[in-house]
Motif scaffolding. Structure first.
Motif, PDB file in Angstrom:
ATOM      1  N   ILE A 104       0.857  -1.194   0.000  1.00  0.00           N
ATOM      2  CA  ILE A 104       0.000   0.000   0.000  1.00  0.00           C
ATOM      3  C   ILE A 104       0.888   1.238   0.000  1.00  0.00           C
ATOM      4  O   ILE A 104       1.746   1.407   0.869  1.00  0.00           O
ATOM      5  N   ILE A 105       0.693   2.113  -0.973  1.00  0.00           N
ATOM      6  CA  ILE A 105       1.490   3.343  -1.033  1.00  0.00           C
ATOM      7  C   ILE A 105       0.657   4.577  -0.705  1.00  0.00           C
ATOM      8  O   ILE A 105       1.206   5.601  -0.310  1.00  0.00           O
ATOM      9  N   CYS A 106      -0.677   4.495  -0.863  1.00  0.00           N
ATOM     10  CA  CYS A 106      -1.583   5.575  -0.450  1.00  0.00           C
ATOM     11  C   CYS A 106      -2.860   4.932   0.092  1.00  0.00           C
ATOM     12  O   CYS A 106      -3.357   3.949  -0.471  1.00  0.00           O
ATOM     13  N   GLN A 107      -3.397   5.505   1.179  1.00  0.00           N
ATOM     14  CA  GLN A 107      -4.625   4.961   1.767  1.00  0.00           C
ATOM     15  C   GLN A 107      -5.637   6.088   1.936  1.00  0.00           C
ATOM     16  O   GLN A 107      -5.316   7.158   2.471  1.00  0.00           O
ATOM     17  N   LEU A 108      -6.870   5.826   1.450  1.00  0.00           N
ATOM     18  CA  LEU A 108      -7.934   6.816   1.527  1.00  0.00           C
ATOM     19  C   LEU A 108      -8.857   6.506   2.698  1.00  0.00           C
ATOM     20  O   LEU A 108      -8.888   5.392   3.231  1.00  0.00           O
ATOM     21  N   ALA A 109      -9.635   7.510   3.069  1.00  0.00           N
ATOM     22  CA  ALA A 109     -10.597   7.348   4.170  1.00  0.00           C
ATOM     23  C   ALA A 109     -11.681   6.333   3.797  1.00  0.00           C
ATOM     24  O   ALA A 109     -12.139   6.271   2.645  1.00  0.00           O
ATOM     25  N   ILE A 110     -12.112   5.534   4.776  1.00  0.00           N
ATOM     26  CA  ILE A 110     -13.143   4.519   4.525  1.00  0.00           C
ATOM     27  C   ILE A 110     -14.473   5.181   4.226  1.00  0.00           C
ATOM     28  O   ILE A 110     -15.241   4.709   3.383  1.00  0.00           O
ATOM     29  N   GLU A 111     -14.762   6.283   4.953  1.00  0.00           N
ATOM     30  CA  GLU A 111     -16.034   6.985   4.831  1.00  0.00           C
ATOM     31  C   GLU A 111     -17.182   6.006   5.088  1.00  0.00           C
ATOM     32  O   GLU A 111     -17.167   5.274   6.087  1.00  0.00           O
ATOM     33  N   ASP A 112     -18.225   5.953   4.205  1.00  0.00           N
ATOM     34  CA  ASP A 112     -19.370   5.060   4.442  1.00  0.00           C
ATOM     35  C   ASP A 112     -19.282   3.774   3.637  1.00  0.00           C
ATOM     36  O   ASP A 112     -20.255   3.047   3.502  1.00  0.00           O
ATOM     37  N   ARG A 113     -18.085   3.480   3.132  1.00  0.00           N
ATOM     38  CA  ARG A 113     -17.956   2.309   2.273  1.00  0.00           C
ATOM     39  C   ARG A 113     -18.182   1.002   3.053  1.00  0.00           C
ATOM     40  O   ARG A 113     -18.738   0.052   2.520  1.00  0.00           O
ATOM     41  N   GLN A 114     -17.755   0.976   4.305  1.00  0.00           N
ATOM     42  CA  GLN A 114     -17.965  -0.219   5.112  1.00  0.00           C
ATOM     43  C   GLN A 114     -19.453  -0.429   5.378  1.00  0.00           C
ATOM     44  O   GLN A 114     -19.964  -1.557   5.347  1.00  0.00           O
ATOM     45  N   LEU A 115     -20.153   0.678   5.595  1.00  0.00           N
ATOM     46  CA  LEU A 115     -21.601   0.591   5.814  1.00  0.00           C
ATOM     47  C   LEU A 115     -22.308   0.084   4.556  1.00  0.00           C
ATOM     48  O   LEU A 115     -23.265  -0.696   4.643  1.00  0.00           O
ATOM     49  N   GLN A 116     -21.825   0.534   3.403  1.00  0.00           N
ATOM     50  CA  GLN A 116     -22.440   0.087   2.154  1.00  0.00           C
ATOM     51  C   GLN A 116     -22.225  -1.411   1.943  1.00  0.00           C
ATOM     52  O   GLN A 116     -23.102  -2.115   1.425  1.00  0.00           O
ATOM     53  N   VAL A 117     -21.069  -1.916   2.383  1.00  0.00           N
ATOM     54  CA  VAL A 117     -20.823  -3.358   2.285  1.00  0.00           C
ATOM     55  C   VAL A 117     -21.783  -4.120   3.188  1.00  0.00           C
ATOM     56  O   VAL A 117     -22.373  -5.126   2.792  1.00  0.00           O
ATOM     57  N   GLU A 118     -21.944  -3.629   4.419  1.00  0.00           N
ATOM     58  CA  GLU A 118     -22.853  -4.305   5.359  1.00  0.00           C
ATOM     59  C   GLU A 118     -24.286  -4.254   4.855  1.00  0.00           C
ATOM     60  O   GLU A 118     -25.040  -5.232   4.992  1.00  0.00           O
ATOM     61  N   GLN A 119     -24.669  -3.121   4.284  1.00  0.00           N
ATOM     62  CA  GLN A 119     -26.021  -3.008   3.735  1.00  0.00           C
ATOM     63  C   GLN A 119     -26.208  -3.978   2.573  1.00  0.00           C
ATOM     64  O   GLN A 119     -27.259  -4.641   2.468  1.00  0.00           O
TER      65      GLN A 119
END
Length: 381
Positions: A104-119
């Motif tokens: 990993i050379i750059c990491q972005l904020a998770i934001e609501d992506r984890q919630l979208q996966v759970e949904q």
């Protein structure tokens, strides 16, 4: 004064005159002799051949090297870009560091992506229950096949949506596509990246590429797979293999691009270094001579002054095919050649000369029929 005294005085004058005439004749005879000797000496000198020094050289097997001006390049260079938008929260690897494929050379904020996966996961579970229920009703004869097909389609759609959400979540980690070096990183923590923005440039230096341009006259001397030597301006000399030879010349320079791959496992060799690619051509028979012996004829052609079997000077045109610590290698001479080493600038083709032979160590070895050298000519050498 008496007549007797006058007679005595006249006799004295006559004697003095005779003595003077005899003295002048004696002096003149000596001058004539000197002139005759000088003329005889000049005539003898004119007939004597000019003295030079020479050395006999023999043809040797020589492997010429095709020298290609080149420079080092990275094997691959990729500008790694973001595939999703988001704010940078971490930069695990600094600029100039070595990375492995997948780091990993750059990491972005998770934001609501984890919630979208759970949904999406919950929707898959719901669709799966509905599809199972419709199958049970079908077995009891209370469910139409169209309804069953609809429930199955909804389940597949939910599963695809879950997979898409998981991919989006994974894309917040921008990874190195291959092992290499982080050459540039134009972003910092806190920057907002949009889809397509550059995170970093990754260079692959193993193998390192040494690339140059070859003239059309020499393109047939090199082919893919040839073993080559690369001499770098930094002093390194490395071995490599030709991996690419262009089939079409550059439209401006009319030269062909050639690439050689050089192993560089520790990334010690850098990109952008001036270098020479040396390609071994087929061996030829050639002579090695000192560069100072080369001269030009009236037409501007390069050549050497040699002595033939009749002890006459000949000018032979030669082609320079290489150089090394011994001298320059030339072709165009007879296998056994007597080349003039000293005095070549004072003789011309067709002129008769006498020569003192030199060995390779510089010792003089007179030719049998040329032992008697004119002292004045030897001094000129």
């Amino acid at each position: 004064m008496s007549s007797l005294q006058q007679i005595k005085e006249n006799k004295n004058y006559h004697s003095a005159a005779i003595i003077l005439v005899l003295l002048l004749l004696w002096m003149a005879s000596g001058l004539f002799k000197d002139k005759a000797k000088a003329a005889s000496h000049e005539q003898a000198s004119a007939k004597a051949p000019y003295s030079v020094r020479a050395q006999q050289i023999s043809a040797q097997a020589y492997t010429p090297l095709l020298r290609i001006a080149a420079q080092t390049e990275a094997n691959r260079s990729v500008n790694v870009r973001a595939e999703v938008s988001g704010q940078i929260t971490a930069l695990p690897i600094s600029k100039g560091s070595i990375v492995n494929a997948g780091d990993i050379i750059c990491q972005l904020a998770i934001e609501d992506r984890q919630l979208q996966v759970e949904q999406a996961l919950a929707l898959v579970d719901k669709s799966a229950l509905e599809y199972d229920a419709s199958l049970q009703l079908e077995n009891s004869g209370f469910q139409a096949k169209t309804v069953i097909a609809t429930k199955k389609s909804e389940l597949e759609t939910a599963r695809a949506n879950l997979q898409r959400r998981r991919i989006d979540l994974e894309k917040i980690n921008i990874r190195a596509p291959f092992a290499g070096v982080i050459d540039s990183r134009p972003v910092e923590i806190g920057d907002l990246m949009q889809r397509g923005d550059s995170c970093a440039t990754v260079l692959d230096f193993d193998p390192l590429i040494v690339a140059g341009q070859v003239a059309g006259a020499n393109i047939k001397q090199i082919k893919k797979g040839d073993q080559v030597t690369a001499r770098l301006l930094t002093g390194e000399q490395v071995q490599g293999q030709v991996r690419f030879v262009a089939s079409q010349s550059d439209k401006l320079t009319r030269t062909f691009r050639v690439e050689a791959a050089v192993n560089n496992p520790q990334n010690l060799l850098h990109s952008g270094i001036t270098a020479d690619i040396l390609v071994a051509a087929p061996a030829v028979m050639a002579h090695v001579v000192s560069p100072s012996l080369l001269s030009l004829d009236d037409a501007g052609n390069i050549g050497l002054r040699i002595i033939d079997q009749q002890s006459q000077v000949q000018f032979i045109n030669v082609n320079i095919i290489g150089d090394d610590s011994q001298g320059v290698w030339v072709t165009g001479l007879p296998p056994q050649t007597t080349v003039i080493t000293v005095g070549q600038e004072y003789v011309s083709p067709g002129q008769q000369v006498s020569a003192v032979m030199e060995t390779s160590l510089g010792h003089n070895k007179p030719i049998a029929q040329q032992k008697n050298l004119n002292t004045q000519q030897a001094t000129q050498l």
